[in-house]
Enzyme design. Structure first.
Site, short mmCIF file in Angstrom:
data_model
loop_
_atom_site.label_atom_id
_atom_site.label_comp_id
_atom_site.label_asym_id
_atom_site.label_seq_id
_atom_site.Cartn_x
_atom_site.Cartn_y
_atom_site.Cartn_z
N SER A 1 0.83 -1.22 0.00
CA SER A 1 0.00 0.00 0.00
C SER A 1 0.86 1.26 0.00
CB SER A 1 -0.88 0.03 1.25
OG SER A 1 -1.72 -1.08 1.27
N HIS B 1 -5.21 -1.06 -5.95
CA HIS B 1 -4.11 -1.94 -6.34
C HIS B 1 -4.13 -2.13 -7.85
CE1 HIS B 1 -2.71 -3.65 -2.41
NE2 HIS B 1 -3.87 -3.16 -2.03
N HIS C 1 -3.71 -11.21 -2.74
CA HIS C 1 -3.85 -11.54 -1.31
C HIS C 1 -4.68 -12.82 -1.14
CE1 HIS C 1 -3.17 -7.16 -1.41
NE2 HIS C 1 -2.51 -7.36 -0.27
N TYR D 1 -6.84 -13.32 1.13
CA TYR D 1 -8.24 -13.02 1.50
C TYR D 1 -9.12 -12.75 0.28
CZ TYR D 1 -6.66 -8.12 1.09
OH TYR D 1 -6.13 -6.95 0.63
N ALA E 1 2.18 -2.82 4.21
CA ALA E 1 1.66 -2.00 5.30
C ALA E 1 1.33 -2.99 6.42
CB ALA E 1 0.41 -1.28 4.85
N MET F 1 -1.37 -8.95 6.24
CA MET F 1 -2.13 -9.96 5.49
C MET F 1 -1.40 -10.40 4.22
SD MET F 1 -5.81 -8.03 5.77
CE MET F 1 -6.32 -7.22 7.30
N HIS G 1 -9.28 0.99 6.72
CA HIS G 1 -8.34 0.98 5.60
C HIS G 1 -7.87 2.38 5.24
CE1 HIS G 1 -6.33 -0.63 2.14
NE2 HIS G 1 -7.04 0.10 1.31
N1 HPA Z 1 -3.65 -5.64 10.74
C1 HPA Z 1 -3.51 -6.39 9.64
N2 HPA Z 1 -3.07 -5.90 8.49
C2 HPA Z 1 -2.74 -4.60 8.44
C3 HPA Z 1 -2.88 -3.76 9.54
C4 HPA Z 1 -3.36 -4.30 10.77
O1 HPA Z 1 -3.49 -3.64 11.79
N3 HPA Z 1 -2.46 -2.53 9.16
C5 HPA Z 1 -2.09 -2.63 7.85
N4 HPA Z 1 -2.26 -3.88 7.41
#
Ligand code: HPA
Length: 273
Positions: A31, A62, A84, A86, A114, A212, A248
């Site tokens: 990110s 993205h 990802h 997810y 991130a 993630m 987010h």
């Molecule tokens: N948790 C999981 N993934 C993330 C987070 C978080 O707090 N911040 C950025 N990606």
């Protein structure tokens, strides 16, 4: 032939029909960093949608393409937009792009992401050099018939994040006066942010940051013998560590705020790897 390997060969053929560029270093941008790929000397781009059998990313913001070109005169391939777990792809598809970049010639991999800060000394906006990871809570990307062409059935994971590369990154961060934390990254599946109890669990496991992505890619890359390093941008304090809800937008805002610094660091590193 192994079905996953067959798909990789098909993907490689799709890419090589567009370019014979041979990258030395592969980068996966998290990110806020995506536009670093627009700032290199681009030789060729290949949209994921043009690659037969390739998993296509669905997260807003993205981009989905490989960018081939020169960063600081180093031949690189950049994954602009990662895949990802997810999103619903099986792990073997999540790591397909990583393996593909390796099969296109990249011997070294730089991972960025991130992440939420678990370590109580971290602040949003900090950078963390990944020293190790924990993937216990996600399926291994290496599950299934082993791809003998890439690596062994039971690969060693005692130094996933190269000590040599970490040394270079620390030196370059110091030269740029960038505070660089060091810590362990825990990958969970997402897409929900964690509960405060899960964050306490991650901390008791020895985690410093949570996210993630990344660790599965690092694992697949190490399996095939690539040299790997990773840096997290701590975009927020993990769940339960600050008042207010996680969203987010906060993650994106912090990532954007420190993106210039992050890009400076990446460029300095690439030159020396
Ligand atoms: N948790 C999981 N993934 C993330 C987070 C978080 O707090 N911040 C950025 N990606």
């Amino acid at each position: 032939m192994n079905e996953v390997y067959e798909k990789l060969i098909t993907c490689r053929e799709s890419v090589m029909a567009k370019t014979d560029f041979c990258p030395e270093v592969a980068l996966i941008l998290g990110s806020g960093l995506g536009n670093l790929a627009d700032e290199i000397q681009i030789v060729q781009t290949v949209d994921y949608s043009e690659i037969e059998g390739f998993p296509v990313s669905t997260v807003a913001g993205h981009k989905g393409r490989f960018v081939f070109g020169y960063m600081e005169e180093v031949p690189v391939v950049i994954m602009q937009g990662r895949v990802h777990y997810y999103e619903g792809y099986p792990m073997k598809d999540v790591v397909l792009p990583t393996r593909l970049m390796g099969m296109l010639g990249a011997k070294k991999l730089i991972l960025t992401n991130a992440a939420g800060g678990i370590n109580t000394t971290y602040q949003p906006g900090d950078f963390m050099l990944i020293t190790d990871h924990i993937t216990t809570a996600i399926p291994s990307p290496l599950i299934g018939e082993n791809i003998e062409e890439l690596g062994v059935r039971f690969p060693d994971m005692s130094e996933v994040y190269s000590v040599r590369m970490r040394g270079i990154i620390k030196e370059e961060a110091k030269k740029l006066s960038i505070l660089l934390r060091e810590g362990v990254y825990v990958q969970l599946t997402g897409p929900a942010y964690e509960t405060p109890a899960e964050i306490r669990m991650c901390r008791s496991w020895g985690g410093d940051a949570v996210g993630m992505s990344t660790a599965c890619e690092a694992m697949a890359a190490r399996h095939m013998g690539m040299e790997v390093c990773g840096i997290s941008c701590i975009t927020n304090l993990a769940a339960g560590m600050a008042s207010g809800k996680l969203d987010h937008k906060e993650v994106q805002e912090t990532a954007d705020r420190v993106a210039e610094q992050f890009k400076k660091l990446i460029r300095a590193i690439v030159r020396r790897l």
